[in-house]
Scaffold this motif. Structure first.
Motif, PDB file in Angstrom:
ATOM      1  N   HIS A  78       7.191  -9.408  -6.305  1.00 55.37           N
ATOM      2  CA  HIS A  78       6.575 -10.161  -5.211  1.00 55.37           C
ATOM      3  C   HIS A  78       5.516  -9.316  -4.496  1.00 55.37           C
ATOM      4  O   HIS A  78       5.482  -8.096  -4.623  1.00 55.37           O
ATOM      5  N   LEU A  79       4.681 -10.011  -3.746  1.00 56.45           N
ATOM      6  CA  LEU A  79       3.600  -9.376  -2.999  1.00 56.45           C
ATOM      7  C   LEU A  79       4.148  -8.722  -1.735  1.00 56.45           C
ATOM      8  O   LEU A  79       4.966  -9.302  -1.032  1.00 56.45           O
ATOM      9  N   ILE A  80       3.693  -7.492  -1.473  1.00 55.97           N
ATOM     10  CA  ILE A  80       4.103  -6.763  -0.268  1.00 55.97           C
ATOM     11  C   ILE A  80       2.886  -6.627   0.632  1.00 55.97           C
ATOM     12  O   ILE A  80       1.830  -6.181   0.186  1.00 55.97           O
ATOM     13  N   LYS A  81       3.036  -7.030   1.894  1.00 56.76           N
ATOM     14  CA  LYS A  81       1.936  -6.950   2.859  1.00 56.76           C
ATOM     15  C   LYS A  81       2.235  -5.845   3.862  1.00 56.76           C
ATOM     16  O   LYS A  81       3.309  -5.821   4.452  1.00 56.76           O
ATOM     17  N   ARG A  82       1.246  -4.934   4.033  1.00 55.40           N
ATOM     18  CA  ARG A  82       1.396  -3.827   4.983  1.00 55.40           C
ATOM     19  C   ARG A  82       0.088  -3.646   5.749  1.00 55.40           C
ATOM     20  O   ARG A  82      -0.992  -3.812   5.192  1.00 55.40           O
ATOM     21  N   SER A  83       0.207  -3.256   6.996  1.00 57.15           N
ATOM     22  CA  SER A  83      -0.975  -2.979   7.813  1.00 57.15           C
ATOM     23  C   SER A  83      -1.428  -1.545   7.581  1.00 57.15           C
ATOM     24  O   SER A  83      -0.617  -0.623   7.563  1.00 57.15           O
ATOM     25  N   VAL A  84      -2.745  -1.372   7.389  1.00 59.31           N
ATOM     26  CA  VAL A  84      -3.332  -0.052   7.180  1.00 59.31           C
ATOM     27  C   VAL A  84      -4.550   0.117   8.080  1.00 59.31           C
ATOM     28  O   VAL A  84      -5.142  -0.859   8.532  1.00 59.31           O
ATOM     29  N   ILE A  85      -4.900   1.361   8.328  1.00 55.47           N
ATOM     30  CA  ILE A  85      -6.101   1.673   9.105  1.00 55.47           C
ATOM     31  C   ILE A  85      -7.088   2.367   8.179  1.00 55.47           C
ATOM     32  O   ILE A  85      -6.743   3.364   7.530  1.00 55.47           O
ATOM     33  N   ASN A  86      -8.307   1.823   8.101  1.00 58.10           N
ATOM     34  CA  ASN A  86      -9.366   2.441   7.316  1.00 58.10           C
ATOM     35  C   ASN A  86      -9.745   3.750   7.992  1.00 58.10           C
ATOM     36  O   ASN A  86     -10.108   3.763   9.169  1.00 58.10           O
TER      37      ASN A  86
END
Length: 184
Positions: A78-86
């Protein structure tokens, strides 16, 4: 050289297990922490991956005390969504990733304990979004290696801890996790 040896073990084991009359089907659940050091972005919450549960299925064959297992997460992937900072722009992005892994474990059973080495061929697909607009995509294939330590709670249920070695291609510093398997 190590990759060639593991590839040979994989193919020789695969054929032997596939055509063996007595093998067991196993189903498993696992969760793991990944320590990723990508130079392009940083995770907002580096422990966010621990909440994701992975489903795997495979086959196991035991020869005397040697255990060979082939497992895949393709059925429950399944798809995993995570917040990242460029790291360049300091903008918060959404990282959508999907990891497909086919794994060979070779272990030695001593009473209820089975230490094993793991070799996985993986495909990592990632997409980055900013305000729901696709910013970029990538797909990487590589081989991961690691160690697994399983403990048989009953004849059919095992729990395990595992460690995955660093891999520069996917910026993996290391990874470890917990799993439970039911063997039919």
């Amino acid at each position: 050289m190590i990759k060639i040896i593991f590839t040979l073990i994989f193919f020789l084991s695969y054929n032997k297990i596939l055509y063996a009359k007595n093998f067991n089907v196993n189903l498993g659940l696992s969760t793991f922490y990944t320590n990723i050091k990508d130079p392009n972005y940083s995770f907002v919450n580096k422990y966010e991956s621990v909440a994701n549960v992975n489903f795997s299925a495979g086959i196991t064959k035991t020869f005397d005390k040697i255990s060979l297992t082939l497992q895949t997460n393709r059925l429950g992937n399944h798809l995993i969504k995570r917040s990242v900072i460029n790291n360049k722009t300091q903008k918060t992005l959404q990282n959508h990733s999907k990891l497909t892994a086919d794994t060979l474990l070779v272990g030695y059973r001593y009473k209820r304990i089975v230490p094993a080495i793991m070799v996985s061929t993986i495909k990592l697909e990632k997409s980055l979004y900013y305000n729901n607009i696709l910013q970029g995509k990538s797909k990487q294939n590589t081989i991961l290696t690691g160690f697994n330590l399983a403990y048989f709670i009953t004849k059919n249920i095992s729990s395990s801890v595992f460690y995955i070695m660093p891999n520069k291609k996917i910026y993996l510093k290391d990874s470890f996790g917990l799993g439970i398997n039911y063997i039919f």
